[in-house]
Design an enzyme around this catalytic site. Structure first.
Site, PDB file in Angstrom:
ATOM      1  N   HIS A   1       0.888  -1.529   0.163  1.00  0.00           N
ATOM      2  CA  HIS A   1       0.115  -0.290   0.221  1.00  0.00           C
ATOM      3  C   HIS A   1       0.679   1.324  -0.396  1.00  0.00           C
ATOM      4  CE1 HIS A   1      -2.956   2.850   1.645  1.00  0.00           C
ATOM      5  NE2 HIS A   1      -3.902   1.841   1.532  1.00  0.00           N
TER       6      HIS A   1
ATOM      7  N   ASP B   1       2.772  -4.172   8.384  1.00  0.00           N
ATOM      8  CA  ASP B   1       1.708  -2.938   8.192  1.00  0.00           C
ATOM      9  C   ASP B   1       0.800  -4.521   8.539  1.00  0.00           C
ATOM     10  OD1 ASP B   1      -0.341  -1.859   7.059  1.00  0.00           O
ATOM     11  OD2 ASP B   1       0.265  -1.368   5.213  1.00  0.00           O
TER      12      ASP B   1
ATOM     13  N   GLN C   1      -4.371  -4.854   6.835  1.00  0.00           N
ATOM     14  CA  GLN C   1      -5.563  -5.315   6.567  1.00  0.00           C
ATOM     15  C   GLN C   1      -5.547  -6.402   7.800  1.00  0.00           C
ATOM     16  OE1 GLN C   1      -8.026  -5.196   5.121  1.00  0.00           O
ATOM     17  NE2 GLN C   1      -7.260  -2.710   3.650  1.00  0.00           N
TER      18      GLN C   1
ATOM     19  N   LYS D   1     -10.184   0.563  10.051  1.00  0.00           N
ATOM     20  CA  LYS D   1     -10.809  -1.229   9.829  1.00  0.00           C
ATOM     21  C   LYS D   1     -11.058  -2.027  10.966  1.00  0.00           C
ATOM     22  CE  LYS D   1      -7.336   0.377   5.871  1.00  0.00           C
ATOM     23  NZ  LYS D   1      -8.047   0.614   4.885  1.00  0.00           N
TER      24      LYS D   1
ATOM     25  N   CYS E   1      -4.572   2.230  -3.587  1.00  0.00           N
ATOM     26  CA  CYS E   1      -3.510   2.692  -2.779  1.00  0.00           C
ATOM     27  C   CYS E   1      -2.656   1.754  -3.193  1.00  0.00           C
ATOM     28  CB  CYS E   1      -3.630   3.477  -2.177  1.00  0.00           C
ATOM     29  SG  CYS E   1      -4.961   4.475  -1.278  1.00  0.00           S
TER      30      CYS E   1
END
Length: 401
Positions: free
Chosen positions: A120, A197, A200, A223, A359
């Site tokens: 991303h 990261d 998600q 999220k 993104c």
């Protein structure tokens, strides 16, 4: 196939969207919020908002207690071992920029930063710009045909000049869990810092950060069924000590005069100014709610919905899935159809999906695509949502082909 969601009624926005003839299938971008979160925000604002860590009065004490309780809840959710390793930021992007600026002094010209081809923008651009500022080499790990980082290639690219490896846990485009244990082991072998990261990944299952053993882990509240404007940075104590302060003011100061200042260590030293107090308290409420759910039941429901989504896409002619999605989402293109045209017709029918580069523009360029449609699921979705999507998709494709 009937797959009702037993948690759907816990999210009042879903009913509101249904009254607007909207089917929400864009949870990878942001999730709808549980009633428990709405109640927590209302209680905080209706019973006396106050700043944290500074006022001696009762509203300030209550706000500080609730704020720090949420820090503890995040630490418990991640099994961090110590809530002092949890830093609140204004988003996952803000957390990753904090790392890029806070670690800049540890790099020398010619050092390498390693990312993957699926990152991303939030986990690419801060490192890209750091490399440009400091004369570093940005190494991009390639993917295999399944949308996974190629471990054989990675073993040849992560080496003695590698100072930091920054990787996504779960791709927001390809929906594939990345082989982090092997990749993090490569980073440790060469003494490189590791950044994960988890924006998600944190949404789907409980992840034990002590077992994962990365130096930094980042995610965004919005999220994870929490408020927006809030990110979380988890750092191991020794890794946090390597950070230099990058924003100044407010309660991050330990002592100051006109010409010099000393600053607090993490976490407060990296929470300059008034933090997103209500959002932090709200995230704690969302985590409390999620902790009451049967995690096995959630996993089973999401897996069944995802299988239904993949099956429905695969039986329709001309549809190409990107990668081999494993959980929560699927991105696809249709032969001879532009993704923007398809998205427009789906929108006209009340189907809320995401179209474009998500993104992750370099990834889409590498795939030779101008964009893609992404369908993403939350625990409140059910099979009726997918049937409405498939019906709208068929009608749109009848018009476009």
């Amino acid at each position: 196939m009937l797959l009702p969601s037993p948690w759907r009624a816990d999210f009042p926005a879903i009913a509101a969207l249904q009254r607007q003839d909207q089917t929400y299938l864009d949870s990878a971008a942001t999730t709808q919020k549980p009633q428990a979160l709405l109640d927590a925000l209302t209680h905080y604002y209706a019973n006396g908002a106050a700043n944290v860590h500074r006022a001696q009065h009762l509203p300030g004490a209550h706000a500080t207690q609730a704020f720090e309780d949420s820090r503890n809840k995040v630490g418990q959710w991640l099994n961090s071992g110590d809530s002092g390793q949890i830093v609140f930021t204004h988003g996952a992007t803000s957390a990753l920029n904090l790392l890029a600026y806070g670690l800049e002094h540890t790099f020398s010209q010619g050092d390498q930063i390693v990312v993957s081809a699926l990152e991303h923008h939030a986990n690419l651009l801060p490192w890209q710009q750091l490399a440009l500022r400091r004369g570093l080499e940005l190494v991009v790990l390639p993917l295999d045909s399944q949308g996974l980082i190629d471990l054989e290639a990675a073993a040849g690219l992560i080496g003695p000049r590698t100072r930091l490896v920054a990787l996504s846990q779960l791709s927001n485009v390809l929906g594939a869990w990345q082989p982090l244990p092997a990749l993090l082991a490569m980073a440790r072998q060469h003494g490189a810092l590791s950044v994960v990261d988890g924006a998600q990944g944190v949404v789907h299952g409980r992840h034990d950060l002590q077992a994962l053993d990365c130096d930094f882990y980042v995610f965004s509240s919005h999220k994870l069924y929490g408020p927006d404007g809030l990110g979380v940075l988890h750092g191991r104590h020794d890794a946090l000590q390597r950070l230099r302060h990058w924003q100044f003011g407010g309660e991050m100061v330990q002592d100051a005069d006109y010409h010099a200042a000393r600053f607090r260590p993490a976490p407060l030293g990296f929470e300059a100014g008034t933090p997103p107090i209500a959002s932090v308290i709200g995230l704690g409420a969302s985590l409390d709610y999620l902790a009451t759910l049967d995690q096995s039941a959630v996993h089973t429901h999401e897996a069944a919905l995802h299988a239904h989504l993949l099956q429905g896409l695969q039986v329709r002619k001309g549809i190409r899935l990107l990668g081999a999605p494993q959980v929560a989402l699927a991105s696809f293109v249709v032969e001879g159809v532009h993704n923007a045209d398809l998205a427009h017709l789906l929108t006209d029918q009340g189907i809320a999906v995401r179209a474009g580069h998500h993104c992750a523009m370099p990834l889409l360029k590498r795939l030779g695509l101008p964009g893609a449609i992404r369908v993403s699921l939350g625990l409140y979705n059910d099979s009726a949502d997918l049937e409405r999507f498939f019906e709208a998709l068929d009608q749109a494709l009848d018009l476009l082909r």
